[in-house]
Every structure is written in structure tokens, then in C-alpha cells.
Design a protein around this motif. Sequence first.
Motif, PDB file in Angstrom:
ATOM      1  N   ASP A  10       0.862  -1.185   0.000  1.00  0.00           N
ATOM      2  CA  ASP A  10       0.000   0.000   0.000  1.00  0.00           C
ATOM      3  C   ASP A  10       0.895   1.231   0.000  1.00  0.00           C
ATOM      4  O   ASP A  10       1.778   1.395   0.834  1.00  0.00           O
ATOM      5  N   LEU A  11       0.685   2.095  -0.958  1.00  0.00           N
ATOM      6  CA  LEU A  11       1.553   3.263  -1.130  1.00  0.00           C
ATOM      7  C   LEU A  11       1.530   4.156   0.098  1.00  0.00           C
ATOM      8  O   LEU A  11       2.578   4.694   0.504  1.00  0.00           O
ATOM      9  N   ALA A  12       0.369   4.309   0.707  1.00  0.00           N
ATOM     10  CA  ALA A  12       0.284   5.138   1.911  1.00  0.00           C
ATOM     11  C   ALA A  12       1.146   4.589   3.036  1.00  0.00           C
ATOM     12  O   ALA A  12       1.570   5.326   3.930  1.00  0.00           O
ATOM     13  N   GLY A  13       1.429   3.282   2.982  1.00  0.00           N
ATOM     14  CA  GLY A  13       2.239   2.663   4.018  1.00  0.00           C
ATOM     15  C   GLY A  13       3.660   3.188   4.081  1.00  0.00           C
ATOM     16  O   GLY A  13       4.326   3.052   5.114  1.00  0.00           O
ATOM     17  N   VAL A  14       4.148   3.792   2.993  1.00  0.00           N
ATOM     18  CA  VAL A  14       5.504   4.348   3.014  1.00  0.00           C
ATOM     19  C   VAL A  14       5.591   5.447   4.063  1.00  0.00           C
ATOM     20  O   VAL A  14       6.498   5.459   4.908  1.00  0.00           O
ATOM     21  N   ARG A  15       4.627   6.366   4.044  1.00  0.00           N
ATOM     22  CA  ARG A  15       4.631   7.436   5.047  1.00  0.00           C
ATOM     23  C   ARG A  15       4.347   6.884   6.443  1.00  0.00           C
ATOM     24  O   ARG A  15       4.948   7.326   7.423  1.00  0.00           O
ATOM     25  N   VAL A  16       3.436   5.917   6.526  1.00  0.00           N
ATOM     26  CA  VAL A  16       3.108   5.324   7.827  1.00  0.00           C
ATOM     27  C   VAL A  16       4.350   4.689   8.451  1.00  0.00           C
ATOM     28  O   VAL A  16       4.662   4.907   9.623  1.00  0.00           O
ATOM     29  N   ALA A  17       5.062   3.891   7.665  1.00  0.00           N
ATOM     30  CA  ALA A  17       6.254   3.218   8.176  1.00  0.00           C
ATOM     31  C   ALA A  17       7.334   4.225   8.565  1.00  0.00           C
ATOM     32  O   ALA A  17       8.007   4.062   9.588  1.00  0.00           O
ATOM     33  N   GLU A  18       7.509   5.249   7.755  1.00  0.00           N
ATOM     34  CA  GLU A  18       8.516   6.259   8.066  1.00  0.00           C
ATOM     35  C   GLU A  18       8.179   6.975   9.361  1.00  0.00           C
ATOM     36  O   GLU A  18       9.045   7.139  10.241  1.00  0.00           O
ATOM     37  N   GLU A  19       6.942   7.397   9.518  1.00  0.00           N
ATOM     38  CA  GLU A  19       6.541   8.123  10.717  1.00  0.00           C
ATOM     39  C   GLU A  19       6.631   7.254  11.966  1.00  0.00           C
ATOM     40  O   GLU A  19       6.831   7.773  13.074  1.00  0.00           O
ATOM     41  N   ALA A  20       6.496   5.937  11.787  1.00  0.00           N
ATOM     42  CA  ALA A  20       6.557   5.025  12.933  1.00  0.00           C
ATOM     43  C   ALA A  20       7.979   4.607  13.270  1.00  0.00           C
ATOM     44  O   ALA A  20       8.190   3.856  14.220  1.00  0.00           O
ATOM     45  N   GLY A  21       8.959   5.063  12.493  1.00  0.00           N
ATOM     46  CA  GLY A  21      10.355   4.832  12.847  1.00  0.00           C
ATOM     47  C   GLY A  21      11.063   3.724  12.109  1.00  0.00           C
ATOM     48  O   GLY A  21      12.209   3.397  12.445  1.00  0.00           O
ATOM     49  N   ALA A  22      10.435   3.116  11.087  1.00  0.00           N
ATOM     50  CA  ALA A  22      11.115   2.072  10.316  1.00  0.00           C
ATOM     51  C   ALA A  22      12.276   2.664   9.532  1.00  0.00           C
ATOM     52  O   ALA A  22      12.311   3.871   9.239  1.00  0.00           O
ATOM     53  N   ASP A  23      13.242   1.816   9.189  1.00  0.00           N
ATOM     54  CA  ASP A  23      14.420   2.256   8.442  1.00  0.00           C
ATOM     55  C   ASP A  23      14.246   2.102   6.942  1.00  0.00           C
ATOM     56  O   ASP A  23      14.798   2.885   6.172  1.00  0.00           O
ATOM     57  N   ARG A  24      13.515   1.062   6.529  1.00  0.00           N
ATOM     58  CA  ARG A  24      13.323   0.782   5.110  1.00  0.00           C
ATOM     59  C   ARG A  24      11.951   0.182   4.915  1.00  0.00           C
ATOM     60  O   ARG A  24      11.339  -0.355   5.841  1.00  0.00           O
ATOM     61  N   VAL A  25      11.472   0.242   3.671  1.00  0.00           N
ATOM     62  CA  VAL A  25      10.327  -0.553   3.258  1.00  0.00           C
ATOM     63  C   VAL A  25      10.741  -1.407   2.075  1.00  0.00           C
ATOM     64  O   VAL A  25      11.627  -1.029   1.298  1.00  0.00           O
ATOM     65  N   GLU A  26      10.124  -2.572   1.965  1.00  0.00           N
ATOM     66  CA  GLU A  26      10.201  -3.338   0.724  1.00  0.00           C
ATOM     67  C   GLU A  26       8.879  -3.126   0.012  1.00  0.00           C
ATOM     68  O   GLU A  26       7.820  -3.546   0.492  1.00  0.00           O
ATOM     69  N   LEU A  27       8.924  -2.466  -1.116  1.00  0.00           N
ATOM     70  CA  LEU A  27       7.728  -2.093  -1.863  1.00  0.00           C
ATOM     71  C   LEU A  27       7.404  -3.191  -2.867  1.00  0.00           C
ATOM     72  O   LEU A  27       8.238  -3.550  -3.703  1.00  0.00           O
ATOM     73  N   CYS A  28       6.180  -3.711  -2.773  1.00  0.00           N
ATOM     74  CA  CYS A  28       5.744  -4.833  -3.605  1.00  0.00           C
ATOM     75  C   CYS A  28       4.373  -4.525  -4.196  1.00  0.00           C
ATOM     76  O   CYS A  28       3.735  -3.518  -3.878  1.00  0.00           O
ATOM     77  N   ALA A  29       3.904  -5.413  -5.032  1.00  0.00           N
ATOM     78  CA  ALA A  29       2.506  -5.475  -5.437  1.00  0.00           C
ATOM     79  C   ALA A  29       2.022  -6.891  -5.157  1.00  0.00           C
ATOM     80  O   ALA A  29       2.819  -7.829  -5.055  1.00  0.00           O
ATOM     81  N   ALA A  30       0.707  -7.047  -4.979  1.00  0.00           N
ATOM     82  CA  ALA A  30       0.069  -8.363  -4.882  1.00  0.00           C
ATOM     83  C   ALA A  30       0.703  -9.255  -3.817  1.00  0.00           C
ATOM     84  O   ALA A  30       1.046 -10.404  -4.084  1.00  0.00           O
ATOM     85  N   LEU A  31       0.807  -8.731  -2.612  1.00  0.00           N
ATOM     86  CA  LEU A  31       1.384  -9.545  -1.541  1.00  0.00           C
ATOM     87  C   LEU A  31       0.545 -10.777  -1.230  1.00  0.00           C
ATOM     88  O   LEU A  31       1.076 -11.771  -0.734  1.00  0.00           O
ATOM     89  N   ALA A  32      -0.736 -10.737  -1.530  1.00  0.00           N
ATOM     90  CA  ALA A  32      -1.577 -11.912  -1.311  1.00  0.00           C
ATOM     91  C   ALA A  32      -1.126 -13.095  -2.159  1.00  0.00           C
ATOM     92  O   ALA A  32      -1.414 -14.252  -1.844  1.00  0.00           O
ATOM     93  N   GLU A  33      -0.389 -12.821  -3.245  1.00  0.00           N
ATOM     94  CA  GLU A  33       0.143 -13.879  -4.101  1.00  0.00           C
ATOM     95  C   GLU A  33       1.651 -14.043  -3.912  1.00  0.00           C
ATOM     96  O   GLU A  33       2.333 -14.619  -4.758  1.00  0.00           O
ATOM     97  N   GLY A  34       2.174 -13.531  -2.822  1.00  0.00           N
ATOM     98  CA  GLY A  34       3.594 -13.669  -2.545  1.00  0.00           C
ATOM     99  C   GLY A  34       4.437 -12.495  -2.971  1.00  0.00           C
ATOM    100  O   GLY A  34       5.635 -12.457  -2.692  1.00  0.00           O
ATOM    101  N   GLY A  35       3.829 -11.537  -3.679  1.00  0.00           N
ATOM    102  CA  GLY A  35       4.524 -10.331  -4.072  1.00  0.00           C
ATOM    103  C   GLY A  35       5.121 -10.396  -5.461  1.00  0.00           C
ATOM    104  O   GLY A  35       5.733 -11.392  -5.849  1.00  0.00           O
ATOM    105  N   ILE A  36       4.906  -9.323  -6.235  1.00  0.00           N
ATOM    106  CA  ILE A  36       5.529  -9.150  -7.543  1.00  0.00           C
ATOM    107  C   ILE A  36       5.989  -7.699  -7.647  1.00  0.00           C
ATOM    108  O   ILE A  36       5.763  -6.885  -6.747  1.00  0.00           O
TER     109      ILE A  36
END
Length: 259
Positions: A10-36
Amino acid sequence: MTSVEICLDDLAGVRVAEEAGADRVELCAALAEGGITPSIGTVGGALRAALRIGIQVLIRQRPGDFVYDEDELQAMVDDIHSMRALPNPSGVTLGFVLGALRADGRINADATRRLVAACGEAPVTFHKAFDQLPDRAAALEQLVDLGVSRVLTSAGASSALEGADGLARLVEQAGDRIAVLAGGGIRPANAAELVERSGVREVHLRAPLTVATVAAGAPTAYDHGSREVTSGDVVRAVVDAVSGAGAGAAPTAAGERLA
């Protein structure tokens, strides 16, 4: 210090993760299918949203196995080149998450070398295809030789905590040559124990929160009435849990800064 990477689609999750103190995100699509691989527009949006947090992009042309034909491999190379050319207003670290295997279950060194070359100076993570390999100690040495920055693994176990002893062996073997990124079933309640037992300095997890979709009406095949987003509370709880844990662990892989 232990770094935290959040896997999300979820694109909005980039800001959410940053504001919550994460160092990195792994950006994917279709995580329900394992990610592409996410769309180039999604990657561009993530780079615009990020002020500090590193963006790691999954390069996986399709679901299923990790044995790719020439057309699939070229598509992944093209994706990497296109994403590296995107504007990066805040100059955050852009890296790539990839992996290619042979039909016999070994690392496809030629394909991996080609993908790594396409990444240029960007950090490269070899994803959990690593856990399918029968000799992970030998595979780790191969990844070092191929110029991979880190490996995402649970040491072949069903969860990172169950694989803590195997992760510890990989951490010791890796030294400062390649980072071991622990992933698999990591939650706020077990993150600190995992870090202390294994010595990993990087953890990877999803932080999903189910929310109702906006559109009114009965659920359909396309809108089930809910979707998953990234939970800032879960991210923050993991960041707090690992803060100070494993302070004596080995440094991050040589040549790469924490985002």
C-alpha cells in the motif's frame, strides 16, 4: 542498533512506516500472491513520499517459482533501469530485492549477476528464494561473490524465531561482508528475542491492518469489503522492541549506510 524493514504493497504505508520509525520498506505489489514487482508509478510515488526511509523494490516478474526465461529476465532488468531513472527528491536510498534460481534448485549465477549489474550502485537484497537452497552456507559465499548486499532469510525454518540458531550461524559466517536480514513471523512480541538469540541486526516483517473499503454495496469479486494497509502501531511496537537489542552484533554490510 537493529534496523527494521517493513514489507508492504500500500503506497500510503511508506509514510506510515517512516513516521513510525522504520528504516526501510520493501515495496511490492500483490502480496496476497507472494509479491511481484510494483508499477513504476507506485515506485515513483514512494520516492516522492519518502523523506528519510529507504525504498527497496521487489523485482519479481510473476508469482510462482524463481526460474525465469530470457523474456522474464529482460523484463526485470528493464524494470530496474526504469526505476533507477525516476526522480528521487529527498535522495533516499533506492535498492532492489531479487533472486533467480536454476531448475536444479541452485542459484542462477548468470541471471543474478545480470540483475545485480542492472542495479548499479544500488543495494541488492537476495530474497527468500535463498531458503529453498539445500546448502545455504555455500550459497551465502556465492552471493558475496556476486556483490549482493544482504540476504532475506529465516535460515530455512518456517519462522525466523524457529530458525534463530541457523540465522546465528549465517550471521557469524557473513561477518561484515553481507547483511543477514531476518524475516518470517516476526512480531512485536518476539522481535527482541530473535535479535538476541540470532545476532541479526536487521529484521523484516509485514505490519498489516485490515480496514473496511470505502465503496458502499455488497462485496464483489473485486471488492471483498476490506483491504490490508500498514499499521503504524505494529511498526512502532517492533521498532521499540528491537531498540537496543543485540547491541554487540556485527555491523551492517560493508559499503551500505542505514536509511
